[in-house]
Design an enzyme around this catalytic site. Sequence first.
Site, mmCIF file in Angstrom:
data_model
loop_
_atom_site.group_PDB
_atom_site.id
_atom_site.type_symbol
_atom_site.label_atom_id
_atom_site.label_comp_id
_atom_site.label_asym_id
_atom_site.label_seq_id
_atom_site.Cartn_x
_atom_site.Cartn_y
_atom_site.Cartn_z
ATOM 1 C CB SER A 1 3.500 36.517 44.409
ATOM 2 O OG SER A 1 2.876 37.291 45.408
ATOM 3 C CE LYS B 1 -6.513 32.886 46.488
ATOM 4 N NZ LYS B 1 -7.259 34.032 45.958
ATOM 5 C CG ASP C 1 -9.088 37.053 47.365
ATOM 6 O OD1 ASP C 1 -8.099 37.790 47.465
ATOM 7 O OD2 ASP C 1 -9.007 35.821 47.199
#
Length: 275
Positions: free
Chosen positions: A15, A66, A102
């Site tokens: 990440s 998520k 997002d």
Amino acid sequence: MKKWYAVIGDPIAHSMSPFMHDLWFKEHGINATYIPIHAEPAKLEKAFQAMKTLGICGLNVTLPHKSSIIPFLDRLDETAVKMNAVNTVTFEGGKSVGWNTDGDGFVRSLAANPLPENPKILVIGAGGAARGIVFALKRAGFSDVSVANRTYRRAEELAHAAGCTAVTMKEAELALGQYNILIQTTSVGLAKDEGLPLSMEHAAAGSLAADIIYNPLETPFLKAAKEKGCTALNGVGMFVYQGAIAFEKWTGVEPDTEKMIGIITEKLGGNYVNR
Ligand code: ATR
């Protein structure tokens, strides 16, 4: 006392969020740090409780957590409810709130480019990523949005939920030249030597082709689009803007996204000026 933030995922080592947020904290003189936390699915609940106990100030959530983080949160923003997915958590008076930045991140990245009036948009794919983007596009006022997907039923479901049009992959391929903006949201292109999610033969020169993938910087989809004379937009912008929206929620500070897109692009081996 130094504040701390984190991203939780499995895997997490690659990440770039810790690098990005730490740089923004430094640039804005905020006494805080951002760390990657690896948690397997079975350990998510305990990891989240532990982070709260230790006074975490903000969290990003990435794959595969998520959706599975949702039962542990106190409240969800409307977009996160629609997406059934959370990528950002804020803590307000001890209560955790789940957000999804997002889709809006993608739309900000898109809107940073010159766009025609009322563009005709094709979204390729109908998975979780496409869902966030389609809803964010509609919210931002883009009214002419079509969705094409390998499994047509999923395109129909998404189009029905978001109030846009479903087309088959074949229809999309044949009509590709009619679209001003093509948005590639499938996983095709992540792995090396992968092909295209659809034929780019009829893509119109001068249209904008966007991919949500940022590593590699140039997917086969973007390469084929450039060969047709389209402008290519890779996923670095979406990555940076989704992070910037989270950063704003946590700190109230608007970070420098343009500079960060350049830095991340160069870290990934690209050249920002000639992207
Ligand atoms: P995400 O949340 O990342 O969008 P997802 O929900 O698994 O992940 O969705 C993956 C998307 O990539 C779907 O649109 C999928 O198409 P299907 O619904 O037909 O599975 C698409 N996809 C994956 N592999 C593909 C391939 N080889 N060709 C075309 N589309 C593909």
